[in-house]
Scaffold this motif. Structure first.
Motif, PDB file in Angstrom:
ATOM      1  N   ILE A 147       0.687  -1.611   0.012  1.00 28.75           N
ATOM      2  CA  ILE A 147      -0.382   0.263   0.192  1.00 28.75           C
ATOM      3  C   ILE A 147       1.039   1.282   0.172  1.00 28.75           C
ATOM      4  O   ILE A 147       0.556   2.745  -0.435  1.00 28.75           O
ATOM      5  CB  ILE A 147      -0.961   0.034   1.059  1.00 28.75           C
TER       6      ILE A 147
ATOM      7  N   VAL B 204      -5.836  -8.263   6.710  1.00 28.90           N
ATOM      8  CA  VAL B 204      -5.130  -6.984   5.116  1.00 28.90           C
ATOM      9  C   VAL B 204      -6.513  -6.074   5.093  1.00 28.90           C
ATOM     10  O   VAL B 204      -5.801  -5.035   4.987  1.00 28.90           O
ATOM     11  CB  VAL B 204      -4.890  -8.102   4.441  1.00 28.90           C
ATOM     12  N   ILE B 205      -7.928  -6.273   5.196  1.00 23.73           N
ATOM     13  CA  ILE B 205      -8.561  -5.114   4.405  1.00 23.73           C
ATOM     14  C   ILE B 205      -9.504  -4.530   6.277  1.00 23.73           C
ATOM     15  O   ILE B 205      -9.085  -3.001   6.309  1.00 23.73           O
ATOM     16  CB  ILE B 205     -10.018  -5.910   4.330  1.00 23.73           C
ATOM     17  N   ASN B 208      -6.605  -2.627   7.973  1.00 20.73           N
ATOM     18  CA  ASN B 208      -5.910  -1.337   7.402  1.00 20.73           C
ATOM     19  C   ASN B 208      -7.251   0.019   7.150  1.00 20.73           C
ATOM     20  O   ASN B 208      -6.329   0.939   7.874  1.00 20.73           O
ATOM     21  CB  ASN B 208      -5.296  -1.809   6.137  1.00 20.73           C
ATOM     22  N   LEU B 209      -7.844  -0.658   6.508  1.00 17.82           N
ATOM     23  CA  LEU B 209      -9.276   1.022   7.264  1.00 17.82           C
ATOM     24  C   LEU B 209     -10.026   0.668   8.170  1.00 17.82           C
ATOM     25  O   LEU B 209      -9.864   1.783   8.189  1.00 17.82           O
ATOM     26  CB  LEU B 209     -10.406  -0.459   6.133  1.00 17.82           C
ATOM     27  N   GLN B 239     -15.056  -2.629   6.253  1.00 22.37           N
ATOM     28  CA  GLN B 239     -14.293  -2.591   6.507  1.00 22.37           C
ATOM     29  C   GLN B 239     -15.613  -3.446   7.241  1.00 22.37           C
ATOM     30  O   GLN B 239     -14.875  -5.172   8.139  1.00 22.37           O
ATOM     31  CB  GLN B 239     -13.677  -1.523   7.929  1.00 22.37           C
ATOM     32  N   TYR B 411      -8.644  -0.877  -0.618  1.00 16.51           N
ATOM     33  CA  TYR B 411      -9.011  -1.890   0.432  1.00 16.51           C
ATOM     34  C   TYR B 411     -10.715  -2.209  -0.470  1.00 16.51           C
ATOM     35  O   TYR B 411     -10.493  -3.511   0.342  1.00 16.51           O
ATOM     36  CB  TYR B 411      -8.323  -1.439   1.780  1.00 16.51           C
ATOM     37  N   ASN B 446       1.777  -7.239   4.119  1.00 13.94           N
ATOM     38  CA  ASN B 446       0.425  -6.064   4.311  1.00 13.94           C
ATOM     39  C   ASN B 446      -0.503  -6.249   4.837  1.00 13.94           C
ATOM     40  O   ASN B 446      -1.500  -6.102   4.858  1.00 13.94           O
ATOM     41  CB  ASN B 446      -0.244  -5.719   2.986  1.00 13.94           C
TER      42      ASN B 446
END
Lengths: 293, 458
Positions: A147, B204-205, B208-209, B239, B411, B446
């Protein structure tokens, strides 16, 4: 069990292939990471840089988001900026102690001394991928997360992105900085200034200053030069109860230390506290000049 | 203990090793019960007694029902006891807050009680067992006796993969699965697929969100651009899906590792073309629980249109309150309940199959409706919700943060791709494994900072 072996082999095989290709590309390309998705990611990448202790920085700056405003390439190459958004100088000092770094000089930001120490940042930056592995495989570092790469690529494409001074030519870049003022919104500055005028809780400030004092003593015992740094802020904020209380408490606790307050002829803040982009570069130039003198 | 922690990895490895060890074969179920209790006690040891109380009451009531001793009375007592536990421990703060100045000594005492993790889930499991036993859907354990029945009840209620955030498994589906499991019977494809998918969605999603959606807060929202506010809401929508389906997916994978089958909880909900369709795809186990144990007993759609609308609104409002002890959750439920009723009254519940353009419009409309509703989830204070919406309408002149929008899009893309590309389009098992490998690679490269799952609070 046969099904387990075939499934795990295939899934792990693809995962290893994906990671290997990515890590190889990073190793070859050595991209410059300029943008992070959020403050926390930025802090982790910074903390990781300290923990990996690459190179031997002569000077380390510890502080808050005020210091984050200063871009790395506007500081000498052998300086390390360990300023963390939302944290204070004590967090950077704790991280410095946890890392193998032993700089000759540590510049401690005093403006946000009242912000409590974050004790988990170093632990979070240390895992889950082991540091020795990250030291040898750049692609596994927090700094090089896909990212960050995506955002930095996007940032580089944007027109008007601030140019970076060519290596070794920092002084010339400083002299070439435009003399124009940063565009800022007076409405935002006025609103934010009101938030900055609250005095810190005395007990909290005393605790933070004691922690700072202890960390500074440990550094001094190792022979490290400690310099106190007061970033320039809006005059109203600088004269306000918070900054005054912090300044007095630090001066009283650590009277003999060198105190620098780089102030170019003109500077603007975005919110009374954080320097606007052009001003941050001017202040960085001024700081480097003062400390090199 | 949360699934995305190192402690859990150690815990799971130990549980699986002992579980399938030939020497411990006779004690598989007991071991799983013990492990589940340890899993729960890791976070809140003091509240283990409440979990055991609920399980014991459920076991006694369902045993009496299965034995035929006053079954109606026993079933009623079992349901009422579980609902009382839920009401007392979950809604104490809501009651105390609503009383305001007249709170008194009792109210202050209520405020001291902590919210037990997973209470909404384990009490619903208790209700399901008692009701299913009464309906004759639960087979008796062989040989039938109080000890064995208690053991099986405990496993059903405390089974750690689904204990704190579901999916809600109906007793009629779970109880017949209880028995001796062999390592050779594990469906490793299910284990890998759901575990990797779940961890990808979570770490990951969603994680991070989560760093971005912290900006959904007021009064700070007043200084953000309209586009940023819209994008943040879309980000939160992604999210919450990734967080909750991530948890359910990991739970399904881990349960499969232990030889148990849990229901699929999400079926690409953001391509729903009606609100009714959304609820057939989102948190399926809760929707089917509410339908079977509340909507149908209330009369469902058998008593005329007006009663049907009322039933829909009541069920959804209660479903909203089930999620959290705040009036905003009830309003969120009402938002959906009224939406369902209006949709039904307009004859739009059936979707638009066969008309792609109309379907695309409807999918966008349902997504916007659902996403707007999540604001009530994120901001429990109505004043904040209004401020947020007002800022969204007014701040069109503020320049948006391209960085923030790009992060959210980055994302959101995998999640929307997941919705638009059903798994069977990946074709062969080999392609699926390749996809899982890439997801695992993304997890390594990530992962965000470890956060608790959103649904833990429910």
């Amino acid at each position: 069990m046969r099904s387990f072996i075939s499934s795990s082999r295939a899934v792990l095989g693809w995962a290893v292939a994906a990671v290997t290709i990515y890590a190889t590309a990073i190793e070859i390309g050595r991209p410059r990471i300029m943008l992070h998705p959020d403050q926390h990611s930025y802090n982790l990448a910074r903390a990781e840089r300290a923990l990996l202790a690459e190179g031997t920085p002569s000077t380390v700056i510890v502080g808050s988001s005020l210091g984050v405003r200063v871009p790395d390439d506007w500081l000498p190459r052998d300086w390390l900026n360990l300023s963390f958004g939302g944290k204070g100088a004590t967090t950077g000092l704790a991280l410095l102690e946890a890392s193998p770094l032993r700089p000759r000089r540590v510049v401690v930001e005093v403006n946000t001394v009242d912000v409590p120490m974050d004790k988990v940042l170093a632990a979070e930056a240390s895992g889950p991928i082991p540091l020795p592995l990250r030291r040898s495989v750049r692609g596994l570092r927090i700094e090089y997360r896909p990212i960050n790469l995506l955002l930095s690529g996007f940032g580089a494409l944007r027109s008007g992105a601030a140019p970076s001074p060519r290596s070794g030519n920092l002084q010339a870049a400083c002299e070439a900085l435009p003399r124009s003022a940063d565009p800022t919104s007076q409405e935002v500055v006025a609103r934010e200034i009101q938030r900055q005028l609250e005095a810190p809780v005395p007990a909290g400030l005393d605790r933070s200053v004691s922690e700072l004092q202890a960390a500074v003593s440990r550094l001094a015992m190792q022979g490290t030069e400690v310099v106190l740094l007061e970033w320039p802020v809006d005059p109203q904020v600088a004269a306000g109860p918070r900054q005054t209380a912090i300044r007095n408490a630090v001066r009283e606790a650590m009277p003999g230390l060198r105190w620098v307050s780089p102030k170019p002829n003109e500077f603007q803040t975005e919110d009374g506290l954080h320097l606007a982009p052009l001003s941050a570069r001017r202040v960085a130039c001024e700081l480097v000049r003062e400390l090199s003198a | 203990m949360i699934f995305n922690s190192f402690a859990f990895v150690v815990f799971l490895a130990t549980v699986v090793f002992v579980y399938y060890h030939p020497a411990a074969r006779r004690w598989q179920i007991e071991w799983l019960v013990l492990a589940s209790l340890f899993f729960y006690a890791w976070e809140q040891p003091a509240l283990l007694s409440l979990l055991l109380l609920s399980a014991t009451i459920t076991s006694a009531a369902s045993y009496a029902v299965l034995k035929g001793a006053e079954p109606r009375l026993a079933a009623t007592l079992g349901v009422v006891a579980n609902l009382s536990i839920l009401a007392f421990f979950k809604y104490n703060h809501l009651v105390a807050d609503s009383l305001g100045a007249q709170i008194g000594g009792v109210g202050r005492m209520l405020l001291l009680l902590p919210l037990p993790i997973g209470i909404s889930f384990f009490t619903f499991h208790g209700i399901s067992l008692v009701v299913d036993a009464w309906r004759g859907k639960v087979p008796k354990a062989e040989p039938f006796g109080p000890g064995r029945h208690y053991r099986n009840t405990l496993l059903y209620i405390v089974f750690f993969p689904q204990l704190v955030a579901g999916p809600i498994v109906k007793a009629a589906d779970f109880m017949p699965q209880i028995g001796w499991k062999k390592l050779d019977d594990i469906d490793w494809r299910v284990v890998f697929h759901y575990t990797v998918l779940g961890y990808f969605l979570k770490v990951v999603i969603a994680d991070n969100l989560a760093q971005q959606t912290t900006f959904i807060a007021c009064p700070a929202c007043q200084s953000l651009a309209s586009i940023d506010l819209v994008m943040l809401l879309v980000g939160y929508s992604v999210q919450i899906f990734a967080d909750f389906w991530g948890y359910s997916s990991i739970a399904i994978g881990i349960a499969a590792l232990l030889g148990y089958r849990l229901p699929i909880n999400f079926n690409r909900p953001y391509i729903a073309d009606s609100i009714a369709d959304f609820w057939r795809r989102w948190h399926i186990s809760l929707s089917s629980f509410l339908r079977e144990y509340l909507y149908i007993p209330l009369g469902g759609n058998r008593r005329g249109p007006v009663r049907t609308y009322v039933n829909l609104i009541v069920v959804m409002a209660l479903g909203g309150l089930w999620h959290g002890a705040a009036w905003s959750y009830a309003v969120w439920g009402l938002w959906h309940g009224v939406g369902l009723a209006v949709e039904r009254a307009c004859g739009a519940s059936e979707g638009a199959a066969g008309r792609p353009l109309l379907r695309a419009f409807r999918i966008a409309g349902v997504f916007a409706f659902v996403t707007l509703g999540w604001l009530l989830f994120k901001l429990p204070d109505f004043g904040d919700v209004i401020q947020y919406l007002a800022a969204m309408a007014a701040n069109t002149d503020i320049r948006p943060s391209l960085l923030r929008c790009l992060v959210i899009v980055a994302y959101a893309v995998p999640v929307f791709a997941y919705h638009l590309l059903p798994s069977r389009r990946f074709g062969t098992v080999e392609r699926q494994m390749a996809m899982e490998g890439l997801l695992l690679g993304a997890i390594i490269l990530n992962s965000g900072s470890s956060n608790a799952f959103i649904y833990f609070q429910f």
